[in-house]
Scaffold this motif. Structure first.
Motif, mmCIF file in Angstrom:
data_model
loop_
_atom_site.group_PDB
_atom_site.id
_atom_site.type_symbol
_atom_site.label_atom_id
_atom_site.label_comp_id
_atom_site.label_asym_id
_atom_site.label_seq_id
_atom_site.Cartn_x
_atom_site.Cartn_y
_atom_site.Cartn_z
ATOM 1 N N ALA A 158 -25.532 54.927 8.615
ATOM 2 C CA ALA A 158 -25.194 54.647 7.220
ATOM 3 C C ALA A 158 -24.222 53.480 7.109
ATOM 4 C CB ALA A 158 -24.597 55.899 6.566
ATOM 5 N N GLN A 159 -23.230 53.438 7.989
ATOM 6 C CA GLN A 159 -22.270 52.347 7.946
ATOM 7 C C GLN A 159 -22.883 51.029 8.410
ATOM 8 O OE1 GLN A 159 -19.920 52.652 6.139
ATOM 9 N NE2 GLN A 159 -18.202 53.889 6.863
ATOM 10 N N LEU A 160 -23.847 51.098 9.299
ATOM 11 C CA LEU A 160 -24.536 49.873 9.711
ATOM 12 C C LEU A 160 -25.304 49.283 8.533
ATOM 13 C CD1 LEU A 160 -25.230 48.000 12.073
ATOM 14 C CD2 LEU A 160 -27.199 49.475 12.571
ATOM 15 N N VAL A 161 -26.002 50.113 7.789
ATOM 16 C CA VAL A 161 -26.706 49.644 6.588
ATOM 17 C C VAL A 161 -25.699 49.123 5.563
ATOM 18 C CG1 VAL A 161 -28.146 50.364 4.642
ATOM 19 C CG2 VAL A 161 -28.660 51.188 6.946
ATOM 20 N N ASN A 162 -24.613 49.841 5.374
ATOM 21 C CA ASN A 162 -23.557 49.425 4.445
ATOM 22 C C ASN A 162 -23.021 48.051 4.823
ATOM 23 O OD1 ASN A 162 -21.345 49.213 2.741
ATOM 24 N ND2 ASN A 162 -20.157 50.795 3.774
ATOM 25 N N GLY A 163 -22.683 47.864 6.091
ATOM 26 C CA GLY A 163 -22.116 46.588 6.527
ATOM 27 C C GLY A 163 -23.082 45.430 6.370
ATOM 28 N N ALA A 164 -24.349 45.642 6.756
ATOM 29 C CA ALA A 164 -25.337 44.566 6.662
ATOM 30 C C ALA A 164 -25.571 44.161 5.210
ATOM 31 C CB ALA A 164 -26.645 45.015 7.316
ATOM 32 N N PHE A 165 -25.703 45.152 4.329
ATOM 33 C CA PHE A 165 -25.927 44.852 2.914
ATOM 34 C C PHE A 165 -24.704 44.175 2.296
ATOM 35 C CE2 PHE A 165 -25.645 46.189 -1.579
ATOM 36 C CZ PHE A 165 -26.805 45.585 -2.063
ATOM 37 N N THR A 166 -23.519 44.669 2.632
ATOM 38 C CA THR A 166 -22.287 44.085 2.083
ATOM 39 C C THR A 166 -22.117 42.642 2.522
ATOM 40 O OG1 THR A 166 -21.193 46.245 2.029
ATOM 41 C CG2 THR A 166 -19.771 44.303 2.000
ATOM 42 N N LEU A 167 -22.342 42.360 3.806
ATOM 43 C CA LEU A 167 -22.182 40.995 4.318
ATOM 44 C C LEU A 167 -23.188 40.059 3.671
ATOM 45 C CD1 LEU A 167 -20.695 39.156 6.285
ATOM 46 C CD2 LEU A 167 -22.377 39.769 8.033
ATOM 47 N N TRP A 168 -24.422 40.503 3.523
ATOM 48 C CA TRP A 168 -25.435 39.650 2.901
ATOM 49 C C TRP A 168 -25.054 39.339 1.452
ATOM 50 C CZ3 TRP A 168 -28.692 39.523 -1.236
ATOM 51 C CH2 TRP A 168 -29.718 38.577 -1.192
ATOM 52 N N MET A 169 -24.618 40.336 0.709
ATOM 53 C CA MET A 169 -24.219 40.124 -0.678
ATOM 54 C C MET A 169 -23.016 39.195 -0.769
ATOM 55 S SD MET A 169 -26.117 41.762 -2.968
ATOM 56 C CE MET A 169 -24.965 41.823 -4.337
ATOM 57 N N LEU A 170 -22.054 39.373 0.134
ATOM 58 C CA LEU A 170 -20.837 38.566 0.087
ATOM 59 C C LEU A 170 -21.122 37.094 0.355
ATOM 60 C CD1 LEU A 170 -17.740 38.706 -0.224
ATOM 61 C CD2 LEU A 170 -17.588 39.073 2.243
ATOM 62 N N LEU A 171 -22.069 36.822 1.233
ATOM 63 C CA LEU A 171 -22.359 35.440 1.621
ATOM 64 C C LEU A 171 -23.369 34.756 0.702
ATOM 65 C CD1 LEU A 171 -22.561 35.798 5.518
ATOM 66 C CD2 LEU A 171 -20.627 35.013 4.132
ATOM 67 N N HIS A 172 -24.162 35.530 -0.037
ATOM 68 C CA HIS A 172 -25.255 34.926 -0.797
ATOM 69 C C HIS A 172 -25.149 35.078 -2.310
ATOM 70 C CE1 HIS A 172 -27.065 35.341 3.247
ATOM 71 N NE2 HIS A 172 -27.774 34.281 2.917
ATOM 72 N N GLU A 173 -24.231 35.902 -2.790
ATOM 73 C CA GLU A 173 -24.132 36.132 -4.226
ATOM 74 C C GLU A 173 -22.749 35.754 -4.753
ATOM 75 O OE1 GLU A 173 -26.609 36.936 -6.057
ATOM 76 O OE2 GLU A 173 -28.058 37.413 -4.476
ATOM 77 N N ALA A 174 -22.687 35.488 -6.060
ATOM 78 C CA ALA A 174 -21.392 35.234 -6.692
ATOM 79 C C ALA A 174 -20.523 36.485 -6.590
ATOM 80 C CB ALA A 174 -21.600 34.857 -8.162
ATOM 81 N N LEU A 175 -19.209 36.278 -6.615
ATOM 82 C CA LEU A 175 -18.295 37.394 -6.408
ATOM 83 C C LEU A 175 -18.482 38.484 -7.466
ATOM 84 C CD1 LEU A 175 -16.061 38.456 -4.617
ATOM 85 C CD2 LEU A 175 -14.385 37.287 -6.079
ATOM 86 N N ALA A 176 -18.719 38.088 -8.711
ATOM 87 C CA ALA A 176 -18.904 39.074 -9.775
ATOM 88 C C ALA A 176 -20.141 39.934 -9.514
ATOM 89 C CB ALA A 176 -19.021 38.377 -11.124
ATOM 90 N N THR A 177 -21.235 39.297 -9.076
ATOM 91 C CA THR A 177 -22.455 40.041 -8.755
ATOM 92 C C THR A 177 -22.229 40.939 -7.553
ATOM 93 O OG1 THR A 177 -23.803 38.207 -9.584
ATOM 94 C CG2 THR A 177 -24.897 39.809 -8.151
ATOM 95 N N PHE A 178 -21.528 40.405 -6.554
ATOM 96 C CA PHE A 178 -21.220 41.188 -5.366
ATOM 97 C C PHE A 178 -20.464 42.458 -5.736
ATOM 98 C CE2 PHE A 178 -17.744 42.225 -2.432
ATOM 99 C CZ PHE A 178 -18.458 42.611 -1.301
ATOM 100 N N LEU A 179 -19.442 42.333 -6.567
ATOM 101 C CA LEU A 179 -18.622 43.487 -6.930
ATOM 102 C C LEU A 179 -19.439 44.552 -7.657
ATOM 103 C CD1 LEU A 179 -15.366 41.672 -8.116
ATOM 104 C CD2 LEU A 179 -15.675 42.985 -6.012
ATOM 105 N N LEU A 180 -20.299 44.113 -8.555
ATOM 106 C CA LEU A 180 -21.067 45.058 -9.356
ATOM 107 C C LEU A 180 -22.162 45.737 -8.539
ATOM 108 C CD1 LEU A 180 -21.714 46.313 -12.110
ATOM 109 C CD2 LEU A 180 -23.202 44.336 -12.553
ATOM 110 N N VAL A 181 -23.020 44.931 -7.919
ATOM 111 C CA VAL A 181 -24.198 45.471 -7.231
ATOM 112 C C VAL A 181 -23.792 46.212 -5.963
ATOM 113 C CG1 VAL A 181 -26.384 44.892 -6.113
ATOM 114 C CG2 VAL A 181 -25.677 43.684 -8.185
ATOM 115 N N ARG A 182 -22.918 45.604 -5.186
ATOM 116 C CA ARG A 182 -22.523 46.231 -3.916
ATOM 117 C C ARG A 182 -21.821 47.566 -4.161
ATOM 118 N NH1 ARG A 182 -17.695 47.952 -0.994
ATOM 119 N NH2 ARG A 182 -18.409 48.155 1.169
ATOM 120 N N THR A 183 -20.945 47.598 -5.157
ATOM 121 C CA THR A 183 -20.225 48.839 -5.434
ATOM 122 C C THR A 183 -21.183 49.969 -5.797
ATOM 123 O OG1 THR A 183 -18.273 47.612 -6.192
ATOM 124 C CG2 THR A 183 -18.456 49.910 -6.880
#
Length: 212
Positions: A158-183
């Motif tokens: 679960a944490q591996l999936v969490n980390g991979a998704f979080t890193l991809w969002m952080l590097l490819h999306e705007a911070l506002a989108t990252f905060l909303l979607v990732r959360t």
């Protein structure tokens, strides 16, 4: 002839008591620092979020020191983590650093769970015993051992999936989108994993009591 003593009975608190014991620690050290950051960011932007998160963690530790009570280890760990995150975000003048360090920590947590599956004390065992104190004979029971192994695998993945998704969002999306979607996505992922773990724990305790 010496009679062997019967193994002690398995007596564990009710699930409601276990949750009442663990919930305040998880809420204070894990959930509230993130919640205060989001609230502060809504009110006063990124600087407000950083300030609110630091104030919550150090305020909790300072309150206990003032009352001369023990500061929980989880809160001390949160204080160290939040300090490193804020220092890097300020030093590099980029709020993404506030999220990059814990993202790397997610991968480390995943590795800790997965790499300890075959060890004497899997990481899930250490975490469970910290949150839910239990007698030694219960902790070492083969049924509990299998539970700890299962949960180390579950949380590692679960944490591996969490980390991979979080890193991809952080590097490819705007911070506002990252905060909303990732959360939202991580809340669903980890919330579902936590619920499954609680149900598995309850089932394992039930099986222990039947064998007592």
């Amino acid at each position: 002839m010496t009679l062997l003593a019967a193994p002690p009975a398995v007596v564990m608190p009710r699930m409601s008591a276990i949750l009442r014991h663990a919930a305040p620690r998880v809420l204070e050290a894990m959930i509230m620092p993130v919640a205060t950051f989001y609230l502060g960011m809504i009110v006063a932007g990124i600087p407000g979020g950083l300030t609110a998160a630091v104030a919550w963690v150090y305020g909790g530790a300072g309150w206990r020191l003032w009352r001369r009570t023990e500061v929980p280890g989880s809160l001390l760990l949160a204080a160290v983590t939040i300090t490193v995150r804020v220092v890097l975000a300020v030093a590099f003048d980029d709020p993404r650093w506030f999220f990059l360090i814990p993202t790397m920590g997610i991968f480390c947590a995943s590795a800790a769970f997965l790499c300890t599956v075959r060890t004497r004390r899997p990481m899930a065992q250490r975490v469970t015993v910290d949150l839910v104190p239990m007698p030694e004979h219960v902790e070492s029971h083969p049924l509990m051992r299998r539970f700890f192994v299962r949960q180390s695998l579950v949380w590692g993945c679960a944490q591996l999936v969490n980390g991979a998704f979080t890193l991809w969002m952080l590097l490819h999306e705007a911070l506002a989108t990252f905060l909303l979607v990732r959360t939202a996505a991580v809340a669903v992922l980890l919330g579902g994993t936590a619920l499954a773990s609680v149900l598995d724990f309850r089932r394992t305790l039930g099986a222990l009591q039947l064998r007592a």
